[in-house]
Design a protein around this motif. Structure first.
Motif, PDB file in Angstrom:
ATOM      1  N   VAL A 161      29.145  33.309  35.682  1.00 44.51           N
ATOM      2  CA  VAL A 161      29.045  34.378  36.944  1.00 44.51           C
ATOM      3  C   VAL A 161      29.377  34.015  38.352  1.00 44.51           C
ATOM      4  N   ASP A 162      29.149  32.614  38.518  1.00 41.15           N
ATOM      5  CA  ASP A 162      29.661  32.029  39.913  1.00 41.15           C
ATOM      6  C   ASP A 162      31.089  32.001  40.081  1.00 41.15           C
ATOM      7  N   ASP A 163      31.778  32.037  38.983  1.00 41.26           N
ATOM      8  CA  ASP A 163      33.049  32.330  39.181  1.00 41.26           C
ATOM      9  C   ASP A 163      33.781  33.560  39.603  1.00 41.26           C
ATOM     10  N   LEU A 164      32.846  34.603  39.347  1.00 41.35           N
ATOM     11  CA  LEU A 164      33.395  35.985  39.757  1.00 41.35           C
ATOM     12  C   LEU A 164      33.173  36.217  41.027  1.00 41.35           C
ATOM     13  N   ILE A 165      34.155  36.904  41.745  1.00 42.45           N
ATOM     14  CA  ILE A 165      34.012  37.449  43.003  1.00 42.45           C
ATOM     15  C   ILE A 165      33.887  38.920  43.309  1.00 42.45           C
ATOM     16  N   PRO A 166      33.354  39.421  44.311  1.00 45.76           N
ATOM     17  CA  PRO A 166      33.407  41.016  44.125  1.00 45.76           C
ATOM     18  C   PRO A 166      34.778  41.382  44.558  1.00 45.76           C
ATOM     19  N   ALA A 220      28.115  45.713  30.511  1.00 46.51           N
ATOM     20  CA  ALA A 220      28.194  45.876  28.796  1.00 46.51           C
ATOM     21  C   ALA A 220      29.863  44.951  28.726  1.00 46.51           C
ATOM     22  N   ILE A 221      30.833  45.423  29.320  1.00 47.35           N
ATOM     23  CA  ILE A 221      31.825  44.757  29.150  1.00 47.35           C
ATOM     24  C   ILE A 221      31.756  43.276  29.312  1.00 47.35           C
ATOM     25  N   ARG A 222      30.896  43.016  30.380  1.00 44.14           N
ATOM     26  CA  ARG A 222      30.865  41.414  30.676  1.00 44.14           C
ATOM     27  C   ARG A 222      30.332  40.664  29.341  1.00 44.14           C
ATOM     28  N   ASN A 223      29.363  41.299  28.886  1.00 40.54           N
ATOM     29  CA  ASN A 223      28.606  40.714  27.824  1.00 40.54           C
ATOM     30  C   ASN A 223      29.419  40.532  26.618  1.00 40.54           C
ATOM     31  N   LEU A 224      30.348  41.581  26.197  1.00 41.54           N
ATOM     32  CA  LEU A 224      31.470  41.651  25.185  1.00 41.54           C
ATOM     33  C   LEU A 224      32.129  40.444  25.314  1.00 41.54           C
ATOM     34  N   LEU A 225      32.618  40.043  26.576  1.00 40.62           N
ATOM     35  CA  LEU A 225      33.675  39.080  26.784  1.00 40.62           C
ATOM     36  C   LEU A 225      33.294  37.765  26.867  1.00 40.62           C
TER      37      LEU A 225
END
Length: 55
Positions: A27-32, A13-18
């Protein structure tokens, strides 16, 4: 297990707001990464101290 699922859904939800604010981040820029812990301090009078309150 419910708490974990709630946190998982909250992160999406936070990701969708940002996303509209940072359209160049994909999404591919993010790392766990490991989860972080947020703590809250209770003052002597029983009130909660703000996260950015100076001591």
């Amino acid at each position: 297990m419910k708490e974990e699922m709630d946190e998982y859904l909250r992160s999406f939800a936070i990701r969708n707001l940002l996303m509209p604010l940072t359209p160049e981040i994909k999404v591919d820029d993010l790392i766990p990464a490991p989860a972080c812990v947020r703590t809250q301090t209770i003052k002597d009078d029983g009130n909660m101290m703000g996260v950015f309150t100076e001591l």
